[in-house]
Design an enzyme around this catalytic site. Sequence first.
Site, short mmCIF file in Angstrom:
data_model
loop_
_atom_site.label_atom_id
_atom_site.label_comp_id
_atom_site.label_asym_id
_atom_site.label_seq_id
_atom_site.Cartn_x
_atom_site.Cartn_y
_atom_site.Cartn_z
N ARG A 11 0.82 -1.21 0.00
CA ARG A 11 0.00 0.00 0.00
C ARG A 11 0.87 1.27 0.00
O ARG A 11 0.65 2.17 -0.81
CB ARG A 11 -0.93 0.01 1.22
CG ARG A 11 -1.97 -1.10 1.27
CD ARG A 11 -2.86 -1.12 0.05
NE ARG A 11 -3.49 0.17 -0.21
CZ ARG A 11 -3.95 0.56 -1.39
NH1 ARG A 11 -3.83 -0.23 -2.45
NH2 ARG A 11 -4.53 1.73 -1.55
N ILE A 12 1.81 1.36 0.92
CA ILE A 12 2.62 2.57 1.00
C ILE A 12 3.59 2.67 -0.16
O ILE A 12 3.76 3.73 -0.77
CB ILE A 12 3.36 2.65 2.35
CG1 ILE A 12 2.35 2.71 3.51
CG2 ILE A 12 4.28 3.86 2.39
CD1 ILE A 12 1.37 3.88 3.43
N SER A 158 4.69 7.06 11.90
CA SER A 158 3.51 6.35 11.41
C SER A 158 2.53 7.35 10.83
O SER A 158 2.66 8.56 11.02
CB SER A 158 2.84 5.57 12.55
OG SER A 158 2.26 6.47 13.49
N CYS A 159 1.50 6.84 10.16
CA CYS A 159 0.48 7.73 9.61
C CYS A 159 -0.23 8.49 10.73
O CYS A 159 -0.56 9.67 10.58
CB CYS A 159 -0.52 6.93 8.78
SG CYS A 159 -1.37 5.61 9.68
N THR A 160 -0.43 7.83 11.88
CA THR A 160 -1.16 8.48 12.96
C THR A 160 -0.29 9.50 13.70
O THR A 160 -0.80 10.56 14.11
CB THR A 160 -1.73 7.45 13.94
OG1 THR A 160 -0.71 6.52 14.31
CG2 THR A 160 -2.88 6.68 13.29
N ARG A 204 -8.52 -9.77 16.03
CA ARG A 204 -8.27 -9.73 14.59
C ARG A 204 -8.58 -11.06 13.91
O ARG A 204 -8.35 -11.21 12.71
CB ARG A 204 -6.82 -9.31 14.31
CG ARG A 204 -6.60 -7.84 14.62
CD ARG A 204 -5.27 -7.36 14.13
NE ARG A 204 -4.56 -6.63 15.17
CZ ARG A 204 -3.47 -5.92 14.97
NH1 ARG A 204 -2.93 -5.85 13.77
NH2 ARG A 204 -2.88 -5.29 15.97
N LYS A 218 0.72 1.90 19.77
CA LYS A 218 1.83 2.50 20.51
C LYS A 218 1.97 3.98 20.16
O LYS A 218 3.05 4.55 20.25
CB LYS A 218 3.13 1.76 20.19
CG LYS A 218 3.12 0.30 20.66
CD LYS A 218 4.44 -0.39 20.35
CE LYS A 218 4.41 -1.85 20.82
NZ LYS A 218 5.68 -2.55 20.49
N ASN A 322 -4.67 8.03 5.64
CA ASN A 322 -3.55 7.34 6.28
C ASN A 322 -2.58 6.73 5.28
O ASN A 322 -1.47 6.35 5.64
CB ASN A 322 -4.04 6.27 7.24
CG ASN A 322 -5.16 5.41 6.67
OD1 ASN A 322 -6.33 5.81 6.73
ND2 ASN A 322 -4.83 4.25 6.13
#
Length: 341
Positions: A11-12, A158-160, A204, A218, A322
């Site tokens: 994806r990235i 990270s994206c977040t 999950r 995290k 994201n």
Amino acid sequence: MLRVAINGFGRIGRNVLRAVYESGKRDRIQVVAVNELAKPDAMAHLLQYDTSHGRFGKKISHDQQHIYVHHQNGEYDSIRILHLSEIPLLPWRDLGVDLVLDCTGVYGCQEDGQQHIDAGAKLVLFSHPGASDLDNTIIYGVNHETLTAEHKIVSNGSCTTNCIVPIIKVLDDAFGIDSGTITTIHSSMNDQQVIDAYHNDLRRTRAASQSIIPVDTKLHKGIERIFPKFSNKFEAISVRVPTVNVTAMDLSVTIKSNVKVNDVNQTIVNASQCTLRGIVDYTEAPLVSIDFNHDPHSAIVDGTQTRVSNGQLVKMLVWCDNEWGFANRMLDTALAMQATQ
């Protein structure tokens, strides 16, 4: 010209390659190689056609050793395809690679980065938080000016963290933050199941399209890495929701000043027009998550959702794509690393 190799074309990795062209950075960045275990036809197909981001505006073709990105003038860029599972085997030296964008999500420590450098790359940027032994972790727009020539192996966070850290900085600079909590409302990811199936995380094991699923995060550690003064001051939880892209972040902070909603929102507007232009955006339109799909900003604050309780408890809703926002920051950080050399 920065000669880049992408290790991991998921994806990235694919979004990073698209962003080179769609962000107008092709005159400064040339992708010379992609290392991915998948077959070339699948790599080319998923680059051309994307469920979340639509069809790539460039025509893509391929053979067994190359992906070709075609331009309207008839010329094309040739990108070497590699299928190597071990970093030391990668021919970065022969290909003249300046910087590796490691988008595997597997590697992320100093030793991994050093293997890329030993293979011939000059710089390495990981697409996730990585280990604490890396030379630096960069949230572009917040601390990219801390990069030096000695920082060869770096994480892009990270994206977040890229979404929430700029907002935390703006609020802290303006009002002073005592502490905070964050709930990440994150789209489904490929570590979840289409239908119920086994996973080490029992939550999950459940079908991603049928439930809102709490997962570990995290994020608070990522905030502490950028702002050591906030050690033990932030906590975060995360849930995955049945959408394929775009994330919302519910941020609550206690601040040292007494403020009103307009004070908070105007501070964000000012930052979005000045110091964090292109990184942070602001809206009061009645938008929903899909409206932020393919938005290149790290964070978009919905001012209609800002709340203030008792003058010092501030709650905000912050959106991000994201995938796309993060991919664009990878390129910004890569160029910032190049500029230090």
